[in-house]
Design a protein around this motif. Structure first.
Motif, PDB file in Angstrom:
ATOM      1  N   LYS A  21      57.948  34.582  22.440  1.00 28.37           N
ATOM      2  CA  LYS A  21      59.367  35.118  21.779  1.00 28.37           C
ATOM      3  C   LYS A  21      59.828  35.524  22.447  1.00 28.37           C
ATOM      4  CE  LYS A  21      58.401  34.480  16.669  1.00 28.37           C
ATOM      5  NZ  LYS A  21      58.484  35.054  15.730  1.00 28.37           N
ATOM      6  N   TYR A  22      59.993  36.875  23.276  1.00 27.50           N
ATOM      7  CA  TYR A  22      61.002  36.844  24.327  1.00 27.50           C
ATOM      8  C   TYR A  22      60.485  36.171  25.988  1.00 27.50           C
ATOM      9  CZ  TYR A  22      61.878  40.811  21.129  1.00 27.50           C
ATOM     10  OH  TYR A  22      61.525  41.302  19.721  1.00 27.50           O
TER      11      TYR A  22
ATOM     12  N   ASP B 248      50.250  39.521  20.373  1.00 23.11           N
ATOM     13  CA  ASP B 248      50.865  39.773  22.179  1.00 23.11           C
ATOM     14  C   ASP B 248      51.263  38.220  22.413  1.00 23.11           C
ATOM     15  OD1 ASP B 248      50.324  42.194  22.377  1.00 23.11           O
ATOM     16  OD2 ASP B 248      48.225  41.896  23.242  1.00 23.11           O
ATOM     17  N   PHE B 249      50.472  37.398  22.688  1.00 25.07           N
ATOM     18  CA  PHE B 249      50.976  36.171  22.891  1.00 25.07           C
ATOM     19  C   PHE B 249      52.720  35.075  21.750  1.00 25.07           C
ATOM     20  CE2 PHE B 249      46.620  34.257  23.930  1.00 25.07           C
ATOM     21  CZ  PHE B 249      46.374  35.295  25.396  1.00 25.07           C
TER      22      PHE B 249
ATOM     23  N   TYR C  21      52.363  27.096  18.494  1.00 28.14           N
ATOM     24  CA  TYR C  21      52.461  28.240  16.641  1.00 28.14           C
ATOM     25  C   TYR C  21      53.992  28.440  16.702  1.00 28.14           C
ATOM     26  CZ  TYR C  21      51.746  30.411  21.480  1.00 28.14           C
ATOM     27  OH  TYR C  21      51.189  31.226  22.847  1.00 28.14           O
ATOM     28  N   ASN C  22      53.625  30.107  15.714  1.00 28.99           N
ATOM     29  CA  ASN C  22      55.349  30.431  16.066  1.00 28.99           C
ATOM     30  C   ASN C  22      56.139  30.778  17.419  1.00 28.99           C
ATOM     31  OD1 ASN C  22      57.380  30.659  14.046  1.00 28.99           O
ATOM     32  ND2 ASN C  22      57.752  32.828  14.409  1.00 28.99           N
ATOM     33  N   GLY C  23      55.036  31.364  18.140  1.00 26.72           N
ATOM     34  CA  GLY C  23      56.152  32.149  19.387  1.00 26.72           C
ATOM     35  C   GLY C  23      56.357  30.886  20.018  1.00 26.72           C
ATOM     36  N   ALA C  24      55.338  30.050  20.156  1.00 26.74           N
ATOM     37  CA  ALA C  24      55.606  28.705  20.950  1.00 26.74           C
ATOM     38  C   ALA C  24      57.264  27.832  20.287  1.00 26.74           C
ATOM     39  CB  ALA C  24      54.435  28.101  20.815  1.00 26.74           C
TER      40      ALA C  24
END
Length: 973
Positions: A111-112, A105-106, A189-192
């Motif tokens: 990413k969005y 979820d993070f 991390y990847n999303g950040a």
């Protein structure tokens, strides 16, 4: 055929040939780049400076250029953030099952580009969560129940909601604390990374060394990627090329165009680009083949490949939507090809090396204390000993040990059994310390590698590579665990290791564009084969099955622009239809057999093709049976068929004639075609010995237990109620133990029984948890049966047991082709007893079978046979008993339904005559209807053998849904 990448390459070379060194081409995957530069080679015939190329993920990470933390580090920091916020001493094992959902979820939130505070703050006040939790999937419900130790199937869900909301209340501070912790460690991390790249892209100092960024062949993109696209577009640094067909762009309802309907407008293709966006789907040759087996699909694919000219093989793709088919596919097609290229990599988890690790972890997971000593479960031991790796190291020892376990019926196995072999001692250790899990696996793998290095057989070269890769993965996991000092049990370690193995693949070497291209479904992006073969086009595979676990309800995900299941399905739809755009010859196969208790169903995309405006031809895999309208209409009784039916009226080599059993007659009434395949052709589905207890095994166990308990009473005259009540609990347990042992473990029955009698084996103790539940259920059913029979004996002055599990037969004359034949009808009756002056024919049933029929004729109605099959079968048993022992004034058919045992209830089969009609068979006395039963059975049997009456498939789709041969009929249901 002009491919999409050819069109793009042509435009880029025509407009930027002199500036390619200043260009960066961004693709959705690496494979696209290989095909793109192949097109560049075909178009360009002079020396040029090739542009920089990368994937979208590589491009975004190049903007931020910050180290991404390893998976264990992320889990560790999230766990520490959780403990700090909640002041909880909760173990990592308990938190782990939620950690991966939270991390996912993070990732999505970043990413969005979702405002985490707006989404997560005060979430407990949202009406949906306060009113209900119905949006949760079954899988999520089960996980929540296990995590919170509550039952969701109760009227009061307040405790569940309270605990569930407590996680929500901490998600925002956990998100902030988690990011702060990573920042202190100088990792991310990847999303950040995606969020930060979107923030940095418009800043003056952003690292964008190229003047043009060319984005090729994208579909679904994150909001961070979309923001980056917009910023580069505004700066005049971006070009976009989209691949689509106008048909699913203009049709607002077509899911394949969900994303491109907007992107094609917002990120317009460059002026002068003349890429193709209109395709003639009617001209394509599309074949759809249903197969009952995996091998059938591969056979169909191989036959199709044989039809393709060798010069077109490099324009041919075989797409495996299920990657587990890879090795089977290569074995099937390789002998017919001069060259092929595999792009998908060989997943270690699907290899025999991956299976070896699974077995070792199961071996450790199922060990238990047995009579004061730790022991291994025999099923796990046998699986390890018979694995090719173990057999390769010490085959003779493995064979001898397996024989010893079987011959001596050893269920719980001590370490002393493995003392005589060094490799066995290494493998069969008791690992009870988390720090030793990796060490144990690495020691075993390194021993195997040394062994494989001494083997001259080339077959072990691949296995050596796989074991080496496994070793690296486990070493990496071990290193990360030690660095984070995380404590966990074997189950959590197992899940972490599986996560590593799931992403680990061994690459194949080959010419990238030469020969047949074997690839996974998601690797087909931007690839345009002329000849296309896709295997396993099943629902739940294309598109993939299931919802991703999440703490964000579906409506909230949609409101905040987070991806949903609908988005994923739209993505799959685009990939599927885009693949068809330029293909000329398409073969789609799907699996129709049973798997995991479910029947295979073709993908929705196949149904859309069949009922859409496409040139589709459905071809049955079996060509020796005539089909009309692609569906089996009937099977005529040829001379060969009549000859095959002869097993029922002509003696075999031993002089025996096969009897037509009541179950066979019921099968015919359920579906004549099912009878043809199972009883005439005598086809059967191979069943592996399995320790899981399905309904069939459950019934067998109950039958055996009931027989064993009542066996001492047979031939002893009337048994009193007190005698039944006095049957000891130890004897009942002994018989249930033997019934389980005989049904689940089909070896050395006599020795197993003797060990049960001596107390050396206690089946309930030796069973696994889920089996113990079944054991207890059967125990309750047996107790209920004994109480019911004791009441029957009490009310009738005793109960006389005539026979148990004994066969009864009767002859019947039929005419076949003008000749008279005599056949035998009969089978094994569960129990015959006498009480109150009546003979009772008792059939035990653990499934759904009706006892009371609306009318006598209903019992013989093929349309209702699924309800009354038990009643019909029992009436046939009455007929055979009456033939062997005539003169009984009252024979009563009884259907003992285990689920309905209770005082005062009758299991006598009878009819409930409607008001105003003449009573018929209300008293359940077979003797009053035996002529009608005999006439009905005579008619059915005559029909079975009548050469003029074909075998016609049933129209009852319920029957089809449980039929092992329904794929022969080519029915869709």
């Amino acid at each position: 055929m002009t491919t999409f990448l050819h069109n793009v390459a042509e435009f880029v070379l025509a407009n930027y040939a002199n500036d390619l060194k200043d260009c960066c081409i961004v693709f959705p995957n690496r494979r696209s780049a290989v095909y793109f530069f192949e097109e560049v080679k075909r178009i360009n015939h002079r020396v040029i400076w090739l542009p920089k190329h990368c994937t979208i993920d590589e491009f975004i990470h190049s903007i931020v250029n910050e180290p991404v933390a390893m998976p264990i580090t992320l889990l560790s920091e999230l766990y520490l953030a959780h403990k700090e916020l909640t002041k909880s001493e909760e173990s990592f094992d308990k938190f782990f099952q939620w950690a991966q959902v939270i991390l996912s979820d993070f990732e999505d939130i970043d990413k969005y580009l979702v405002d985490a505070r707006a989404l997560l703050q005060n979430i407990q006040d949202i009406k949906e969560l306060n009113s209900n939790i119905d949006y949760l999937t079954e899988e999520q419900r089960r996980t929540i129940e296990h995590f919170f130790n509550v039952t969701l199937n109760t009227d009061d869900k307040s405790e569940l909601k309270k605990r569930f909301l407590s996680i929500w209340r901490n998600l925002l501070p956990m998100y902030e604390n988690f990011n702060l912790r990573l920042k202190k460690r100088n990792v991310t991390y990847n999303g950040a990374v995606y969020r930060k790249a979107a923030q940095m892209i418009g800043e003056p100092g952003a690292q964008l060394p190229y003047s043009k960024y060319i984005f090729v062949g994208f579909n679904a993109i994150t909001r961070a990627e979309e923001h980056i696209f917009k910023t580069l577009q505004q700066q005049g640094k971006a070009l976009f090329f989209w691949d689509y067909d106008e048909s699913y762009i203009t049709d607002e309802q077509h899911e394949a165009g969900r994303f491109l309907r907007r992107y094609a407008k917002e990120f317009k293709e460059p002026e002068g680009y003349t890429g193709q966006h209109s395709f003639d789907f009617k001209s394509k040759n599309i074949k759809i083949i249903a197969s009952p087996t995996e091998s059938g699909q591969l056979y169909a694919a191989t036959q199709r490949l044989k039809e393709i000219p060798s010069e077109e093989m490099s324009q041919t793709a075989m797409v495996l939507s299920d990657e587990t088919l890879l090795t089977s596919a290569l074995e099937s097609v390789a002998p017919y090809l001069s060259s092929l290229n595999v792009t998908m990599g060989y997943a270690i988890k699907n290899s025999i090396a991956g299976h070896w690790i699974e077995l070792l972890l199961q071996l450790q997971s199922n060990k238990r204390e047995h009579r004061g000593e730790m022991k291994f479960y025999f099923k796990n031991v046998l699986a390890v000993l018979q694995h090719p790796f173990f057999m390769s190291v010490c085959e003779q020892y493995a064979t001898e040990t397996v024989d010893k376990i079987r011959e001596e019926a050893i269920f719980q196995i001590p370490l002393s059994l493995f003392e005589s072999n060094d490799f066995a001692k290494l493998v069969f250790q008791f690992i009870d310390n988390q720090t030793k899990y990796s060490e144990y696996l690495l020691d075993v793998l390194k021993t195997l590698m040394r062994h494989f290095a001494t083997q001259e057989n080339d077959n072990w070269i691949m296995q050596q590579e796989l074991v080496y890769r496994l070793t690296l993965q486990i070493q990496q996991l071990d290193s990360e665990l030690k660095a984070e000092s995380l404590e966990m049990d074997l189950t959590t370690y197992y899940q972490l290791l599986r996560r590593y193995l799931n992403s680990s693949k061994v690459p194949f070497e080959g010419e990238p564009i030469s020969g047949l291209q074997v690839m996974g479904f998601l690797e087909t992006r931007n690839v345009d084969p002329k000849n296309l073969i896709i295997l396993n086009v099943n629902e739940d595979t294309i598109p993939a099955n299931g919802d991703s676990p999440t703490f964000v309800p579906h409506n909230m995900r949609r409101a905040f622009g987070l991806p949903t299941r609908d988005d994923r399905e739209a993505m799959y739809a685009y990939y599927f239809y885009r693949l068809l755009q330029r293909a000329e010859n398409v073969t789609l196969t799907y699996f129709t057999g049973q798997q995991d208790g479910k029947k295979g169903e073709c993908s929705r995309y196949i149904m859309q093709l069949i009922y859409g405006d496409y040139n589709v031809k459905e071809e049955p895999l079996q060509s020796n049976i005539s089909f009309a309208a692609n569906e089996l209409q009937e099977i005529k009784k040829s001379n060969q068929t009549i000859k095959q039916l002869g097993i029922y009226f002509e003696p075999d080599s031993e002089g025996k004639i096969k009897a037509l059993s009541p179950s066979s007659i019921v099968t015919y009434m359920r579906c004549p075609v099912m009878f043809y395949f199972s009883k005439v052709l005598r086809l059967s589905v191979n069943e592996e010995i399995d320790e899981s207890i399905d309904s069939r095994v459950f019934g067998n166990i109950f039958h055996k237990a009931a027989e064993g308990i009542y066996r001492p009473f047979v031939g002893k005259g009337a048994v009193s109620s007190d005698a039944i009540k006095s049957i000891s609990k130890d004897f009942i347990k002994n018989q249930i133990d033997k019934a389980f042992a005989e049904s689940l473990y089909p070896f050395n029955k006599e020795l197993i029984f003797s060990k049960i009698d001596s107390g050396e084996i206690d089946m309930r103790t030796d069973l696994k948890n889920e089996q113990r539940i079944i054991y207890d259920v059967i125990g309750k059913y047996v107790s209920a049966m004994l109480k019911y029979d004791a009441d029957i004996a009490d009310a009738n002055g005793g109960l006389e047991f005539v026979s148990l599990e004994k066969s009864y037969y009767m002859p019947m004359n039929i005419e076949i082709g003008g000749k008279q034949h005599r056949i035998s009808i009969g089978g094994t009756i569960d129990r015959v007893d006498k009480c109150g002056g009546a003979v009772r024919i008792v059939d035990y049933k653990t499934g759904p079978n009706e006892i009371v029929a609306n009318s006598f004729d209903a019992i013989f109605d093929p349309e209702l046979i699924h309800e009354y099959k038990g009643a019909l079968q029992t009436l046939i048993y009455c007929m055979t008993y009456d033939y062997e022992y005539p003169g009984n004034l009252c024979i009563e058919p009884y259907l003992y339904k285990t689920t309905l045992f209770k005082k005062g209830e009758s299991f006598l089969i009878h009819t409930k005559t409607p008001k105003g009609e003449e009573p018929f068979f209300e008293d359940g006395n077979y003797s009053t209807v035996k002529e009608q039963v005999a006439d009905n059975i005579q008619n059915i049997v005559t029909e079975i053998f009548n050469p003029e009456t074909p075998f016609i498939p049933t129209n009852d789709l319920k029957t089809c849904g449980h039929c092992d041969f329904s794929y022969f009929c080519n029915k869709r249901f």
